[in-house]
Motif scaffolding. Sequence first.
Motif, short mmCIF file in Angstrom:
data_model
loop_
_atom_site.label_atom_id
_atom_site.label_comp_id
_atom_site.label_asym_id
_atom_site.label_seq_id
_atom_site.Cartn_x
_atom_site.Cartn_y
_atom_site.Cartn_z
N GLY A 254 15.80 -25.08 -3.09
CA GLY A 254 15.64 -25.41 -1.62
C GLY A 254 14.31 -25.05 -1.20
O GLY A 254 13.83 -24.95 -0.01
N ARG A 255 13.48 -24.55 -2.26
CA ARG A 255 12.09 -23.91 -2.05
C ARG A 255 11.04 -24.44 -3.17
O ARG A 255 11.34 -24.45 -4.19
CB ARG A 255 12.03 -22.43 -2.16
N VAL A 256 10.17 -25.05 -2.78
CA VAL A 256 9.05 -25.48 -3.71
C VAL A 256 7.70 -25.09 -3.22
O VAL A 256 7.09 -25.03 -2.39
CB VAL A 256 8.96 -27.02 -3.22
N VAL A 257 7.08 -24.75 -4.49
CA VAL A 257 5.62 -24.36 -4.75
C VAL A 257 5.02 -25.34 -5.77
O VAL A 257 5.67 -25.53 -6.79
CB VAL A 257 5.45 -22.97 -5.34
N ILE A 258 3.73 -25.99 -5.34
CA ILE A 258 3.15 -27.09 -6.16
C ILE A 258 1.92 -26.54 -6.61
O ILE A 258 1.21 -26.37 -5.62
CB ILE A 258 3.15 -28.61 -5.54
N VAL A 259 1.69 -26.64 -7.84
CA VAL A 259 0.22 -25.92 -8.10
C VAL A 259 -0.37 -26.90 -9.39
O VAL A 259 0.03 -27.21 -10.22
CB VAL A 259 0.53 -24.55 -8.94
N HIS A 260 -1.73 -27.30 -9.06
CA HIS A 260 -2.49 -28.10 -10.01
C HIS A 260 -3.78 -27.34 -9.90
O HIS A 260 -4.40 -26.66 -8.89
CB HIS A 260 -2.44 -29.29 -9.77
N GLU A 261 -4.68 -27.53 -10.82
CA GLU A 261 -6.06 -27.21 -10.89
C GLU A 261 -6.88 -27.77 -10.18
O GLU A 261 -8.07 -27.47 -9.59
CB GLU A 261 -6.49 -26.97 -12.61
N ALA A 262 -6.58 -28.97 -9.73
CA ALA A 262 -7.70 -29.82 -8.86
C ALA A 262 -7.87 -29.08 -7.34
O ALA A 262 -6.71 -28.55 -7.10
CB ALA A 262 -7.09 -31.04 -8.76
N PHE A 281 14.31 -33.78 2.05
CA PHE A 281 13.95 -32.88 3.16
C PHE A 281 15.34 -32.20 3.51
O PHE A 281 15.37 -30.89 3.92
CB PHE A 281 13.35 -33.60 4.21
N PRO A 282 16.45 -32.66 3.81
CA PRO A 282 17.66 -31.90 4.01
C PRO A 282 17.94 -30.54 3.28
O PRO A 282 18.59 -29.54 3.67
CB PRO A 282 18.70 -32.90 4.20
N TYR A 283 17.40 -30.63 2.16
CA TYR A 283 17.91 -29.52 0.87
C TYR A 283 16.83 -28.29 0.95
O TYR A 283 16.80 -27.21 0.61
CB TYR A 283 17.52 -30.20 -0.23
N LEU A 284 15.52 -28.59 2.02
CA LEU A 284 14.75 -27.72 1.75
C LEU A 284 15.04 -26.63 2.93
O LEU A 284 15.34 -26.79 4.08
CB LEU A 284 13.26 -28.38 2.45
N LYS A 285 14.87 -25.24 2.38
CA LYS A 285 15.00 -23.99 3.27
C LYS A 285 13.77 -23.60 3.97
O LYS A 285 13.83 -22.74 4.83
CB LYS A 285 15.62 -23.05 2.38
N THR A 286 12.51 -23.92 3.40
CA THR A 286 11.26 -23.64 3.71
C THR A 286 10.31 -24.72 3.90
O THR A 286 10.57 -25.66 2.92
CB THR A 286 10.81 -22.02 2.90
N VAL A 315 2.48 -16.12 -7.88
CA VAL A 315 3.30 -14.90 -7.49
C VAL A 315 3.38 -14.59 -6.02
O VAL A 315 4.59 -14.90 -5.15
CB VAL A 315 3.07 -13.68 -8.24
N LYS A 316 2.17 -14.91 -5.41
CA LYS A 316 2.15 -14.49 -4.10
C LYS A 316 3.00 -15.66 -3.15
O LYS A 316 3.67 -15.24 -2.14
CB LYS A 316 0.89 -14.42 -3.68
N SER A 317 2.74 -16.93 -3.68
CA SER A 317 2.89 -17.86 -2.83
C SER A 317 4.76 -18.11 -3.00
O SER A 317 5.44 -18.29 -2.05
CB SER A 317 2.53 -19.28 -3.45
N VAL A 318 5.22 -17.71 -4.07
CA VAL A 318 6.78 -17.51 -4.23
C VAL A 318 7.19 -16.59 -3.42
O VAL A 318 8.29 -16.75 -2.49
CB VAL A 318 7.18 -17.25 -5.69
N LYS A 319 6.54 -15.38 -3.28
CA LYS A 319 6.92 -14.33 -2.50
C LYS A 319 6.78 -14.59 -0.95
O LYS A 319 7.84 -14.26 -0.23
CB LYS A 319 6.53 -12.87 -2.76
N ASP A 320 5.77 -15.23 -0.63
CA ASP A 320 5.97 -15.54 0.77
C ASP A 320 6.95 -16.96 1.06
O ASP A 320 7.50 -16.53 2.35
CB ASP A 320 4.46 -16.62 1.08
#
Length: 323
Positions: A254-262, A281-286, A315-320
């Motif tokens: 239910g939570r997603v962080v997407i990270v790329h170098e670009a 979308f219905p599965y997203l909590k944040t 790490v910061k983004s996940v905690k946020d």
Amino acid sequence: MRMLTMNQAILEAQMEEMERDPDVFLIGEDVAMLGSAFQQSAGLYQKFGPDRVFNMPVAESGYANFGVGAATAGKRPIVEMQFGDFVIMAFDAVASQGTKARYMSGGELSVPMTVRCPQGAGVGGGAQHSQCIEAWFMNFPGIKIVMPSTPYDAKGLLKTAIRDNDVVLFLEHKSMMGVKGEVPEGEYTIPLGQAQVVREGKDVTIIALQTQVYQALDAAKELSNEGIEVEIIDPRSLIPLDTKTIGESVKKTGRVVIVHEAPKRGGFGSEISAVITEKFFPYLKTPIIRIGAANIPLPFGMTEQYCLPNKDTIVKSVKDLLK
């Protein structure tokens, strides 16, 4: 199982495909005697000779169009850009001519051309030699985009790309050429459009590309010590994109962080975010968090590291997200 570096895996894939199919040949800048800038073609010239491995002038537009012509005539060219950034000089050939030939010929022509581009930072090459270029090509129907993160994936995906009947942009990361990993003996391929679940978790999904897969793994170790278990997805190919694997993970966490170098702006993370929002979308909590490089040309030298995503930003983004 034997261990190979990324560039050894790329070299072996090309060697095997050239042995298997006499229509496969390699062109680019310094691919012959020098064996490419990062040694991805070392020894191919000596084995296959000047008819199948030959240097081209510093004219990317010219030799990329040569590849398109050879492909429509039945050959399977591997076109190497010495640095991925230089493909901008061949943009018309790769993104407009090669990708549109099948459609514009009513299906009579194919362009089975693989364009290999060493991309990314990590070697201090400066603003014109350090970019990640995947998003440049996203808006062109007909192209396929591959981004391996391990030697195993590099070999299997490159063999699939060479055998594909369309233009495939194969993006190998320069700073990962020495990364070692298990690569089995013998024949294998990896289908395009099949993501890899690198690490299973229940709290947050991290979708990461290339170098950021390893940064995400480091972040996962630190977060695990605090009781946070992240799931890491490596798409491996962007076109086609494995939305099924991504969706299953989103439904779980239910939570997603997407990270790329670009850079974040206009990066591929925007496309993945949009797909998740439209389909899951219905599965997203944040809200979804995207992480990318700073919106500046990368500086020369190792100061570039201060502009790139890393373990700490993940790490910061996940905690946020979990607050």
